[in-house]
Design an enzyme around this catalytic site. Structure first.
Site, PDB file in Angstrom:
ATOM      1  N   MET A 257       0.984   2.493   5.047  1.00  0.00           N
ATOM      2  CA  MET A 257       0.798   2.155   6.468  1.00  0.00           C
ATOM      3  C   MET A 257       1.300   0.741   6.710  1.00  0.00           C
ATOM      4  O   MET A 257       0.956  -0.188   5.978  1.00  0.00           O
ATOM      5  CB  MET A 257      -0.691   2.287   6.822  1.00  0.00           C
ATOM      6  CG  MET A 257      -1.035   1.874   8.242  1.00  0.00           C
ATOM      7  SD  MET A 257      -0.295   2.999   9.476  1.00  0.00           S
ATOM      8  CE  MET A 257      -0.199   1.886  10.874  1.00  0.00           C
ATOM      9  N   GLU A 290       8.367   0.998   5.052  1.00  0.00           N
ATOM     10  CA  GLU A 290       7.307   0.209   5.707  1.00  0.00           C
ATOM     11  C   GLU A 290       7.875  -1.106   6.226  1.00  0.00           C
ATOM     12  O   GLU A 290       7.467  -1.596   7.287  1.00  0.00           O
ATOM     13  CB  GLU A 290       6.152  -0.055   4.739  1.00  0.00           C
ATOM     14  CG  GLU A 290       5.502   1.207   4.160  1.00  0.00           C
ATOM     15  CD  GLU A 290       5.124   2.239   5.205  1.00  0.00           C
ATOM     16  OE1 GLU A 290       4.686   1.850   6.305  1.00  0.00           O
ATOM     17  OE2 GLU A 290       5.299   3.447   4.928  1.00  0.00           O
TER      18      GLU A 290
HETATM   19 ZN   LIG Z   1       6.350   5.143   8.761  1.00  0.00          ZN
END
Ligand SMILES: [Zn+2]
Length: 834
Positions: A257, A290
């Site tokens: 994330m 990311e």
């Molecule tokens: Zn992503």
């Protein structure tokens, strides 16, 4: 459970502007909860009303502009705020629950040393589980975080540490962030630090992984720096969030994330056992993915979840591109072609398919539903097509203009298309309509006719569309012309650029008229296109001979994908694929191709072969793995990939049991913790190992990984008691069994070898899954519902049960989607078996 609607979010954004958050968390409360005190300053239309989002165990007190708010007014996770002034201060004190499903502040106790670890994951609408907020992506604000924790703990957050002493931590105010990006971790984390061009870098993991983190740190930092450098070359705005920390955290529900300044990853990426080079490449890809979000998503955030796909498509495209361009994993696009892309193609052909860019997403629950292979993989393919159309320079110039215009703010797809149109001077509306606003995939087929002298009379590319989505798109791709020389080598005679106009069914390639017929015409050579590819008959017949001789791994990946796709569609029998695997795969040199082809073939054998034909197909797969083992380098990735696949296919239990005590294992193969678990799992499934052995293995490997493997093994035991215990954990024990643990048990529950034993659970799945969705939520529940689907109970009666559940009007939307898609897979399996 109310889910924020698009209309409510628009109204709230029109009513208020958030200026800042101050959040103070006390993580020392022994009562199994934590204290959260939030001060939100915001402006508003005077006299108006709105609400804050909050999901506490107990709302202790709240004031608005100094006046108390009655805690009893909190309803449906919303705290009404009335009589707003031009400038407002909301103060909320609440006792909050820890989570065990990676949504909110996740709490985890490490089985190896009983240490406790916390981290926050607030995607998609879990911020209200940690602090009082206006939880929608376009109400961005700077955050100041203070945390009280045990004195021996480490605490990290989006911002850098301003000061810390005796368990009290304060972080510098962040740049404006969307609520769902706020993150922190707290616990006795092990940390490795570095810096790059003045940018502080850090990597975190649990203490029990310290030795493995230290072993991996050099590679992780190297990849991070290579990606940072490449983004600095491509993007005009320098990395905007102060420091770059990467935390590897337990029981994560996704790959990672993109929290600004503090990216969280699943800690399976800190390897405890040997891994293949393709797994390292995938990890590098996730790091690059990311990092792309730091600009696309974090610096410029979507206005509403309508454009979640754009975040993910962009990051997915950049992830493979930057990995290929900047790291040692130059084969990233081969990996994409054989793996991620087939995820997108599969999702796009299901009944639940949807356009890459949905015209509108009405609430947050529906937003999560679109978080699939279409948003990620198909979206990335579409961006690849876009770059092919516009040229890279215009693409990057448009993207940079977009970042510059909306930095620290919000934007929509229309804003990006405007920037790209200005940069390229080309009207993108027709292209966007065909590629972004219509669902499903086209089939592209080469059609060949020969003249009497053996030259091509005509070569054409024929485009067809799904009958429900009759759109013929513009495609820009390439066709490779390959010949086999007298000495047995294969060379590419020519690479022809193919431009297929929108709306046109048949496009003749004049370059090939009169040319000598080739041994292989490879449509979509280089994998620029997004389509189902079908080769001409002559090329298809030559595949077994040509495939192992092609020097370009991307070309081989395109062929394997086309062949497997035809088997999935029932156009070719699975037995033919197994034969091709045996003939051609042992010569394959790209490990990701070996891994993905074996995995996809195995999946098709388990569902498409009948109980009568499956054993022979598995035997051929085991033989293919044995051939791979024979030629693989000792201790290399190929050997590991082949060994894992052999363990999963063989019925020779004595042979793999021997490996456990180092008897007969291939030379150079480390039979480490993971391989031991894979062997035990296979033995358990075949009834050749019992519970005591699982117990003993877990005693030997008392780690988080060992705990998950032991749950999977227990669920796979061929006894009624084991199945009942696993079922209870997954369905009914949401407090005691975390989402990730339940997922591990679900992965072991169904086995093609155990259908008689598990038969009663087929009906129970459809009866009890709605209840599972009431006690578990979010991504965890979705993953469990997919993994626990009775995919091996291939029968019309299973389809009838699915139809019965789908007739329920109030069925959870996520569960409905799982059942529709899994049932469609079963329809195809029945056709293939029929
Ligand atoms: Zn992503």
């Amino acid at each position: 459970m109310p889910s924020l609607t698009r209309a409510e979010a628009a109204e709230r954004a029109a009513t208020i502007d958030v200026e800042s958050y101050e959040i103070d968390l006390d993580l020392t409360d022994p009562a199994g909860s934590f204290l959260s005190r939030t001060t939100v300053r915001f402006t508003a239309t005077p006299g108006s009303s709105t609400f804050a989002d909050l999901e506490p165990a107990e709302l202790v007190a709240a004031t608005l502009n100094g006046s108390p708010i009655d805690p009893a007014t909190l309803a449906d996770k919303r705290l009404p705020l009335t009589g707003l002034a031009a400038a407002n201060e909301l103060v909320v004190e609440a006792r909050m629950r820890y989570s065990n499903d990676c949504e909110g502040l996740h709490r985890y106790v490490d089985p190896s040393d009983k240490r406790t670890y916390l981290y926050a994951n607030l995607f998609l609408d879990a911020a209200r589980k940690v602090f009082a907020c206006f939880d929608q992506p376009d109400l961005k604000a700077p955050y100041t975080l203070r945390v009280t924790a045990a004195p021996e703990w480490t605490v990290a957050a989006n911002g850098e540490v301003a000061r810390s002493a005796d368990g009290r931590w304060e972080f510098v105010q962040t740049a404006p962030l969307a609520t769902y990006f706020v993150s922190l971790l707290a616990g006795p984390y092990h940390v490795a630090r570095d810096e790059h061009a003045g940018l502080p870098l850090a990597i975190y993991a649990r203490q029990s992984l310290a030795e493995h983190l230290d072993a991996e740190a050099a590679e992780l930092f190297e990849i991070t720096k290579q990606c940072l450098d490449r983004y600095a070359e491509l993007f005009e705005i320098p990395y905007p969030f102060g420091h770059y920390q990467q935390a590897f955290v337990p029981e994560f529900n996704a790959g990672a994330m993109e929290n600004p300044g503090l990216v969280t990853f699943r800690d399976e990426f800190i390897y405890e056992s040997a891994v293949t080079d393709s797994e390292r490449a995938m990890r590098a890809n996730v790091i690059a993915h990311e990092m792309a979000h730091m600009w696309f998503g974090d610096l410029v955030t979507m206005t509403w979840w309508d454009d979640l796909w754009l975040n993910e498509s962009f990051a997915e495209y950049m992830g493979s591109r930057i990995t290929a361009e900047a790291t040692r994993f130059s084969g990233a696009w081969t990996s994409f072609a054989v793996g991620r892309k087939s995820w997108g193609l599969r999702a796009d052909q299901r009944p639940s398919t949807h356009p890459v860019a949905p015209s509108r997403v009405d609430d947050t629950e529906l937003a999560l539903l679109n978080f699939d292979g279409i948003s990620y993989a198909k979206g990335a393919c579409v961006l690849k097509q876009l770059v092919a159309f516009l040229g890279d320079e215009a693409f990057l110039s448009g993207v940079n203009a977009h970042f510059g215009a909306h930095r620290f703010g919000n934007a929509t797809l229309a804003d990006l298309l405007d920037a790209l149109t200005t940069a390229s001077g080309r009207d993108l509306s027709a292209w966007a309509e065909a590629w972004l606003r219509t669902a499903q995939v086209n089939v592209l087929r080469t059609e060949v006719s020969l003249a009497d002298d053996g030259t091509y009379a005509e070569v054409a590319v024929v485009q067809t569309a799904h009958e429900q989505y009759p759109v013929l798109r513009p495609h820009r791709l390439a066709l490779g012309v390959y010949d086999r020389a007298a000495d047995g080598t294969v060379g590419r005679r020519e690479l022809i650029e193919v431009d297929l106009p929108a709306g046109v069914e048949r496009t003749v390639l004049p370059e090939l008229t009169g040319a000598p017929a080739a041994d292989l015409l490879l449509l979509n050579d280089g994998d620029l296109g997004y389509a189902k590819i079908r080769l001409d008959d002559a090329s298809l017949a030559n595949v077994p001979m040509m495939l192992p001789l092609l020097g370009d791994s991307l070309a081989r990946a395109v062929i394997w994908s086309a062949i497997i796709d035809a088997v999935k569609d029932g156009e070719r029998p699975v037995a033919e694929l197994v034969t091709l695997v045996l003939a051609a795969l042992p010569m394959e040199t790209e490990v990701v191709v070996v891994e993905d082809v074996l995995a996809m073939t195995r999946n098709l054998v388990d569902r498409y072969a009948t109980p009568e034909t499956r054993p022979a197909a598995l035997e051929l797969l085991a033989q293919a793995c044995d051939r791979l083992l024979t030629v693989a380098e000792a201790g290399g990735s190929q050997q590991l990939a082949a060994a894992r696949a052999l363990i999963a296919s063989t019925v020779d239990t004595a042979r793999i049991r021997g490996w456990l005590s180092d008897e007969g294992a291939p030379e150079g193969l480390a039979v480490d913790a993971e391989l031991r678990w894979l062997i035990l799992y296979r033995l358990v499934k075949l009834g050749a190992a019992a519970e005591a052995e699982i117990e003993a293995e877990y005693a030997r490997d008392r780690t988080a990984t060992g705990e998950r493997f032991s749950l999977r093994c227990r669920a796979a035991l061929p006894t009624a008691e084991a199945k009942a215990a696993a079922w209870h954990k997954i369905i009914a024990d949401a407090d005691g069994t975390s989402a990730r643990m339940a997922e591990a048990a679900a992965a072991g529950f169904w086995q093609p070898e155990q259908t008689a034993l598990t038969d009663p659970y087929v009906a129970r799945y459809f009866a009890e899954m709605p209840e599972m969705f009431r006690v578990r939520g979010g991504i965890g529940a979705e993953v469990i519902s997919i993994s626990l689907y009775p995919s091996f109970a291939v029968a019309e009666s299973t389809r009838d049960l699915a139809a019965g559940l789908l007739a329920e009007p109030d069925l959870n939307a996520t569960l409905r989607r799982t059942v529709i898609d899994s049932d469609d897979d079963m329809r195809k399996a029945l056709l293939a078996r029929g």
